[in-house]
Design a protein around this motif. Sequence first.
Motif, PDB file in Angstrom:
ATOM      1  N   ILE A   1     -21.179  54.362  -1.494  1.00 32.29           N
ATOM      2  CA  ILE A   1     -19.902  54.120  -0.826  1.00 32.29           C
ATOM      3  C   ILE A   1     -19.239  52.872  -1.397  1.00 32.29           C
ATOM      4  O   ILE A   1     -18.029  52.840  -1.656  1.00 32.29           O
TER       5      ILE A   1
ATOM      6  N   THR B   1     -12.871  50.212   4.180  1.00 31.01           N
ATOM      7  CA  THR B   1     -14.075  51.008   3.943  1.00 31.01           C
ATOM      8  C   THR B   1     -15.061  50.269   3.057  1.00 31.01           C
ATOM      9  O   THR B   1     -16.278  50.389   3.227  1.00 31.01           O
TER      10      THR B   1
ATOM     11  N   THR C   1     -16.858  56.494   7.056  1.00 28.77           N
ATOM     12  CA  THR C   1     -16.766  56.441   5.592  1.00 28.77           C
ATOM     13  C   THR C   1     -15.812  57.472   5.003  1.00 28.77           C
ATOM     14  O   THR C   1     -15.210  57.222   3.952  1.00 28.77           O
TER      15      THR C   1
ATOM     16  N   PHE D   1     -17.877  60.830  -0.381  1.00 29.47           N
ATOM     17  CA  PHE D   1     -16.880  59.833  -0.006  1.00 29.47           C
ATOM     18  C   PHE D   1     -15.570  60.074  -0.744  1.00 29.47           C
ATOM     19  O   PHE D   1     -14.493  59.969  -0.156  1.00 29.47           O
TER      20      PHE D   1
ATOM     21  N   GLN E   1     -25.314  53.733   0.970  1.00 26.56           N
ATOM     22  CA  GLN E   1     -24.391  52.614   1.164  1.00 26.56           C
ATOM     23  C   GLN E   1     -23.911  52.076  -0.186  1.00 26.56           C
ATOM     24  O   GLN E   1     -22.745  51.698  -0.333  1.00 26.56           O
TER      25      GLN E   1
END
Length: 315
Positions: free
Chosen positions: A168, A282, A260, A34, A165
């Motif tokens: 991120i 995001t 992402t 990311f 997740q």
Amino acid sequence: MAQASGSEIPQIKSRVGAILRATSGNFLEQFDFFLFGFYASAIAKAFFPAQNETTALLNAFGVFWLGALMRPVGAIVLGAYIDRIGRRRGLIVTLGIMAIGTVVIAFCPGYETIGIAAPIIVLLGRLLQGFSAGVELGGVSVYLAEIATPGNRGFYTSFQSSSQQVAIFVAAILGYVLSEVMPAETVAAWGWRIPFFIGCLIIPFIFVLRRTLEETPEFLAMKKHPSASEVFASAVANWRIVILGMMMAVLTTTTFYFVTVYTPTFGKTVLKLSTPDALLVTLLWPISSGIRSAARCPTGSGASRYCWRLHACPW
């Protein structure tokens, strides 16, 4: 590895601890992926200077996806390796390869300092990360499936995706804070390296977690472990299922990285959003995605078996 009889095979002491140890590497991988996408503009200026910004961005994202092309290679080579030496030892190896790639990108001097060697070094770092990621996701998924309680394989395996997740979310928060406390010019010049340095700092901690990972009882009970040639032969013999799985993975992976990795850059370069606003969009995505999935996901052992067959959440 010596095989023990069924009565002597040790069981997992703590499944919660095993989940955290296994998914820690996924966290590091997605955290770095990311960051590379979000700071693509700064990375492009540092390593891939060109006559215009668009060309530099294309070079940066091209290197990003070249790393993705290494994932099938890593899945075949390292996947067979994990099947032979064990889930625990194999996941430690994949973490080591991934860590090398992360450190290389974080500390590589810019183009102005070492010239053409800079983009070459960054490319090698991305290839190492992609090679490792090719089996990190599958290896962790297999590990979680093998320690799952009966009827809950889909639930246990879903923690592999959940860890991404979380990565991120953490990376977005870190980037948001950085953009608030540092001028944009400073972030673009050298501040973008700070999150990568933080990723390097957590590598030793993840290594400690992985070293204490217990081997799965299912692997210890196996009497024969397939070689790389046997894995490849099996893939060729079942090519229809393999291609179907690849098509499903292409759809989900492309959409995932579009949201992402590319969305922050699109927000800043095309929509002209500020850096905090692009990061905020995001940041909210994994939250809304998790809430939506939790609200729609069916319950019961039947759903767990269905998710496990697909190796992905159908919602």
